[in-house]
Design a protein around this motif. Structure first.
Motif, PDB file in Angstrom:
ATOM      1  N   THR A  72       0.830  -1.206   0.000  1.00  0.00           N
ATOM      2  CA  THR A  72       0.000   0.000   0.000  1.00  0.00           C
ATOM      3  C   THR A  72       0.855   1.243   0.000  1.00  0.00           C
ATOM      4  O   THR A  72       0.576   2.219  -0.678  1.00  0.00           O
ATOM      5  CB  THR A  72      -0.899   0.033   1.248  1.00  0.00           C
TER       6      THR A  72
ATOM      7  N   LYS B 201       3.509   1.705  -1.416  1.00  0.00           N
ATOM      8  CA  LYS B 201       3.989   1.978  -2.775  1.00  0.00           C
ATOM      9  C   LYS B 201       2.907   2.607  -3.627  1.00  0.00           C
ATOM     10  O   LYS B 201       3.179   3.200  -4.658  1.00  0.00           O
ATOM     11  CB  LYS B 201       4.430   0.681  -3.443  1.00  0.00           C
ATOM     12  N   ASN B 202       1.678   2.423  -3.240  1.00  0.00           N
ATOM     13  CA  ASN B 202       0.593   2.841  -4.116  1.00  0.00           C
ATOM     14  C   ASN B 202      -0.193   4.060  -3.664  1.00  0.00           C
ATOM     15  O   ASN B 202      -0.795   4.733  -4.479  1.00  0.00           O
ATOM     16  CB  ASN B 202      -0.389   1.681  -4.278  1.00  0.00           C
ATOM     17  N   LEU B 203      -0.223   4.311  -2.371  1.00  0.00           N
ATOM     18  CA  LEU B 203      -1.053   5.416  -1.896  1.00  0.00           C
ATOM     19  C   LEU B 203      -0.254   6.490  -1.194  1.00  0.00           C
ATOM     20  O   LEU B 203       0.735   6.220  -0.533  1.00  0.00           O
ATOM     21  CB  LEU B 203      -2.118   4.885  -0.918  1.00  0.00           C
ATOM     22  N   THR B 204      -0.732   7.748  -1.349  1.00  0.00           N
ATOM     23  CA  THR B 204      -0.126   8.842  -0.591  1.00  0.00           C
ATOM     24  C   THR B 204      -1.231   9.489   0.238  1.00  0.00           C
ATOM     25  O   THR B 204      -2.363   9.027   0.241  1.00  0.00           O
ATOM     26  CB  THR B 204       0.447   9.926  -1.534  1.00  0.00           C
ATOM     27  N   GLY B 205      -0.867  10.570   0.865  1.00  0.00           N
ATOM     28  CA  GLY B 205      -1.893  11.311   1.606  1.00  0.00           C
ATOM     29  C   GLY B 205      -2.205  10.685   2.953  1.00  0.00           C
ATOM     30  O   GLY B 205      -1.366  10.031   3.573  1.00  0.00           O
TER      31      GLY B 205
END
Lengths: 119, 361, 481
Positions: B97, B99-103
């Motif tokens: 995750t 690697k895939n999500l920011t914020g």
């Protein structure tokens, strides 16, 4: 509003699903390209989110498939990895409407979905 | 007794049968092992499936949590997380995750990681003697942004084991960005293309800037460091080392000269084409090709004479590259090629058509 | 007196040969364990996906020669185009097919003939045309039409056309896993002082597996006896044999169905040789020889991960022809490079790999065959010690079973593809028949190979394909012209 999410990573798929459900969308999940191609036909979603790299069918095939549907105009947002600009280019050449680079923020994604649906 | 008799005496039917029985028993044992292993594997798979769905749901919810406070862990989830394999699954999912999500979701990832005591698992691996565990431990710690471990991990950037070394180096870059590259000063080992790629990927997320150490690295005795410095100069447009790059065009290593050509073209100024053409005659076939490819990018009418001469090169590949450069950069490039094609259709007509198709698409 | 000496020599000779063979099997078994374990551990901490998102990945051209593959070519090309990799070119070389392969491709992928300057770096038969797609989705695809010249010639054309650094030579009807490219290319990126000139991969048997649209959906144990035996054979060869040789950096053979090469070195070594039917082995040996002669440190890497699936012959006739061809290929290759035999100038290649291949791969069928004849002779002359003979037979057979069981165990604890216990047990039960049927059949085909070579037969023989239809059954094979 129906959103179809094609993403092979189970946790990402789940998180996106939960977020979109909170925003009031109906979410159809697909674990791979094959499932996505089938479910698009079956459910005719209002918008499609697809990862570019999935088993059994590439994201490009999914974009092509969605854009080939004449009975309903379905916007497509693609997930790409940073640095894969050429793949994004190809997706746009096929008619993709927007893209989101991984890593992405869920809030941003939701905004883009709403924007596409407004049109 | 003759050697033959000793030998034949040694090989008796009894002994042979005895050994055969041993073989037979070992075979039976192995078959049993296969059977048991597959059975256990199946069981593990189904347990994992069960927990996966549950964990995904729970983690998903936790990540979306707006308050950022302490997330409630149900008691049965806590029980599931007693099992090592489940905790590992949770760690792997969190890393994926990350690697895939920011914020908001991303900040919650680290919080969950610490709250579920998954950090202890990573620390255990890091302190383990086995190289793959240590490397994995380092990997998990930097993916989960455990900045406090920076100093401890930094000690391994020059480790003898290439996997530990690589992970430690990547860790430093993740923690400290461009400053993390300082390990290049002391590096006594090779830096593989793979590792360079990993580091460059980590740096991709950062805003480009001037890289102070690059002047030292491009002059390093470690050839791999020089190569990497040249790559950095290319990607991050480090004009400060322009003269050193020119100097690298004389380096004994083919690979370094190859990268130097590319980097120089990137940092191009008016003298670049001239410098490249100057080094051309002494170069290997492969590097000659590289030079022509770079001239394709940066050249102009001044190179026409040189390129026209290269159209005569016995190597067909170099003919093609010259033709490409002429067509793109020289003002009457296509006319020049057309004239050639007329004069000598074999092979220039095919080259002319090829370049026409490629560039005028 | 002479007769006694001859008999002694025969006995000692065969005994020495068998002992070294047995010991080498043990050594192979042991070496392969360590090497596989190392790979699996490193694999666990490697994120191959980085290769897909990075612009710094080595550029790769997949070369797939096609001859009369009309039945399946569209699906196969499609699955190749969807492999995870950034800088990729898929080159399909139509080797003068007599069927409609080319037209099918043109129609399915919207191809147009383009102007392409073909650089004949390696001499090949004439190229009739180069085709690319008008559709941007298929921009990685290049189709080359050429005059028929055989597989080696077609691959050389691919090498000439390729504009990338690494070439991956495959059989067009092989099914590749989606991340096969990333895994096969990584060794090239891991090189330090030893240049990686080639990477070999594992080929598994796809018979009876569920395949749809050129992708593997479900793995099943082959139903056909020969395919099933080959499954076991491939496991032994790929998981044990090649892994061990790779550890020593003595690997002589990379499967023609699946291998990655440095294009530069392949060209410098001269490309594929069309004078042999074993062109895949011959190229690797020649590339190694080239590097030895250049005195440059090099390495042939090997990935034990099963990434490629191929259809194995199911009929005795076709299997026999295949083994015949393999034998001829081995003999031809070893003959071309006989200068390396026990030649210290060629290091490990000359002192260990070549001799091993010569004695235990090439000569093995001959020795077995003549052993049989000698045995029959001894029976007729009534000099056979039946007790010892039977005991020896039992000894050899049980050793064989033990080795096969070990190979099966390796399969299960590493990259297990046959997950059902019933499948594994079926496989092992079928293995019981090997010393009595499958193995002698192999030896006999190899002997025919010797005979044919002496008669100088140079063709490939017709290989009928069954095609990867939906869950291919044993009925209705698709005949090709």
């Amino acid at each position: 509003m129906k959103v179809l999410v094609a993403e092979d990573d189970s946790l990402i798929q789940k998180t996106v699903e939960l977020k979109l459900k909170k925003e009031g969308f109906e979410v159809i999940c697909c674990n791979d390209g094959k499932e996505a191609l089938e479910k698009i036909e079956e459910h005719m979603p209002d918008i499609v989110l697809t990862d570019m790299m999935m088993p059994y069918a590439s994201g490009l095939e999914i974009v092509a498939k969605v854009k080939s549907i004449t009975s309903k105009k379905i916007p497509v947002i693609v997930f790409s990895t940073m640095g894969q600009e050429n793949i994004v280019e190809e997706a746009f050449a096929l008619g993709a409407d927007d893209y989101v680079t991984k890593p992405f923020s869920l809030t941003e994604l939701t905004i883009r979905i709403k924007r596409q649906l407004k049109r | 007794m003759s050697p033959k008799e000793t030998f034949l005496g040694f090989i008796t039917a009894e002994r042979l049968y005895a050994v055969s029985i041993v073989f037979g028993c070992v075979t039976a044992l192995i078959v049993l092992m296969i059977y048991t292993y597959l059975y256990q594997k199946k069981r593990r798979f189904f347990t994992k499936q069960k927990i996966a769905a549950k964990l995904d749901e729970w983690i998903g919810e936790a990540l979306l949590d707006e308050e950022g406070g302490h997330t409630y862990v149900t008691s049965d989830l806590q029980e599931e997380l007693q099992l090592h394999v489940n905790r590992q699954f949770a760690i792997d999912q969190l890393i994926s995750t990350r690697k895939n999500l920011t914020g908001r979701a991303a900040t919650n990832i680290s919080r969950l990681y610490e709250q579920l005591d998954l950090r202890d698992d990573s620390l255990w691996k890091f302190h383990n003697k086995r190289w793959d565990r240590k490397a994995k431990g380092i990997y998990e710690l930097y993916m989960m942004n455990q900045l406090d471990m920076r100093e401890e991990i930094a000690a391994y950037t020059n480790s003898r084991n290439e996997h530990i070394r690589a992970e430690a180096q990547t860790a430093l870059i993740t923690f400290s960005g461009f400053e993390g590259l300082s390990f290049l000063d002391e590096l006594a080992y090779p830096l593989t293309d793979w590792q360079q790629l990993k580091i460059l990927e980590q740096l991709k997320a950062l805003t480009p800037q001037d890289i102070p150490g690059i002047i030292r690295w491009i002059r390093s005795v470690n050839e791999y460091v020089v190569l990497f410095a040249l790559r950095l100069a290319e990607i991050y447009y480090q004009l400060q080392v322009h003269d050193d790059v020119v100097h690298c065009l004389d380096h004994p290593s083919d690979r370094i000269r190859h990268q130097a050509i590319i980097t120089l073209a990137r940092l191009a100024n008016l003298s670049t084409s001239g410098i490249l053409m100057q080094h051309y005659p002494a170069e290997t076939q492969a590097n000659k090709r590289t030079i022509l490819q770079q001239i394709f990018k940066i050249g102009g009418d001044e190179e026409l004479a040189f390129l026209d001469a290269e159209l005569n090169n016995p190597d067909d590949l170099l003919k093609l590259e010259s033709a490409r450069a002429i067509a793109r950069n020289c003002s009457n490039g296509f006319d020049v090629l057309a004239a050639r094609a007329q004069m000598q259709p074999e092979p220039y007509l095919a080259i002319y058509n090829h370049v026409k198709y490629e560039l005028k698409r | 007196m002479i007769y006694e000496i001859a008999l002694d020599l025969l006995t000692y000779g065969i005994f020495a040969y068998s002992s070294v063979l047995l010991l080498s099997y043990l050594a192979i078994g042991i070496f392969s364990i360590g090497e596989t374990q190392k790979y699996m551990r490193a694999n666990d901490i490697t994120d191959y996906r980085l290769l897909v998102s990075s612009p710094h990945d080595p550029s790769v051209s997949i070369l797939a020669p096609a001859y009369n593959e009309g039945a399946t070519i569209i699906e196969n090309v499609r699955s190749l185009l969807s492999l995870y990799y950034n800088h990729l070119e898929v080159i399909i070389i139509n080797d003068g097919s007599k069927d409609d392969s080319l037209q099918k491709l043109i129609d399915a992928y919207d191809l147009e003939k383009i102007d392409f300057f073909v650089r004949y770096q390696i001499k090949t038969k004439e190229v009739r045309g180069v085709y690319k797609s008008r559709n941007p989705v298929y921009k990685k695809l290049v189709v080359v039409d050429k005059v028929n010249g055989g597989k080696a010639d077609a691959l050389n054309v691919g090498i000439n056309i390729s504009s990338h650094d690494v070439i991956m030579c495959i059989d067009v009807d092989c099914i590749l896993e989606q991340d096969s490219l990333m895994k096969m290319i990584k060794p090239f990126m891991d090189e330090t002082d030893m240049k990686v000139i080639a990477t070999g991969g594992v080929v598994r048997i796809a018979n009876s597996c569920e395949i749809k649209d050129g992708r593997l959906i479900k793995v099943n144990l082959p139903r056909n006896y020969f395919a099933r035996m080959q499954s076991l054979e491939y496991i032994r060869a790929f998981l044990l044999g090649r892994m061990a040789w790779a550890r020593l950096n003595g690997l002589l053979l990379i499967s023609g169905a699946f291998g990655a090469f440095s294009k530069d070195i392949a060209i410098k070594a001269g490309g594929y040789d069309h004078n042999t039917v074993g062109e895949d082995m011959e190229l690797v040996v020649r590339m190694r020889r080239y590097m030895e002669e250049q005195n440059v440190k090099y390495k042939v890497a090997y990935i034990p991960d099963p990434l490629c699936w191929t259809e194995a012959p199911e009929s005795k006739k076709i299997l026999g022809r295949q083994r015949n061809r393999w034998t001829r290929g081995t003999i031809e290759t070893l003959k071309f490079h006989k200068v390396m035999f026990f030649n210290p100038k060629y290091g490990l290649l000359g002192m260990v790999s070549y001799p091993y291949w010569f004695f235990f791969e090439m000569l093995a069928p001959l020795i077995e065959f003549f052993g049989m004849i000698a045995f029959l002779l001894m029976v007729c002359l009534q000099v056979i010690d039946w007790r010892i003979f039977v005991a020896l037979l039992v000894f050899t057979i049980t050793f064989g079973y033990m080795y096969s069981a070990f190979a099966a165990l390796m399969e299960v604890v590493t990259f297990n593809q046959y997950r059902r216990r019933t499948d594994m047990m079926k496989l092992l039960l079928t293995a019981l028949t090997e010393p009595f049927y499958f193995h002698p059949f192999g030896v006999w085909s190899a002997i025919k190979g010797y005979i044919d070579l002496i008669r100088k037969k140079k063709s490939w023989g017709e290989m009928t394909r069954q095609g990867f239809g939906p869950a291919a059954t044993a009925t209705a094979p698709v005949k090709k012209s």
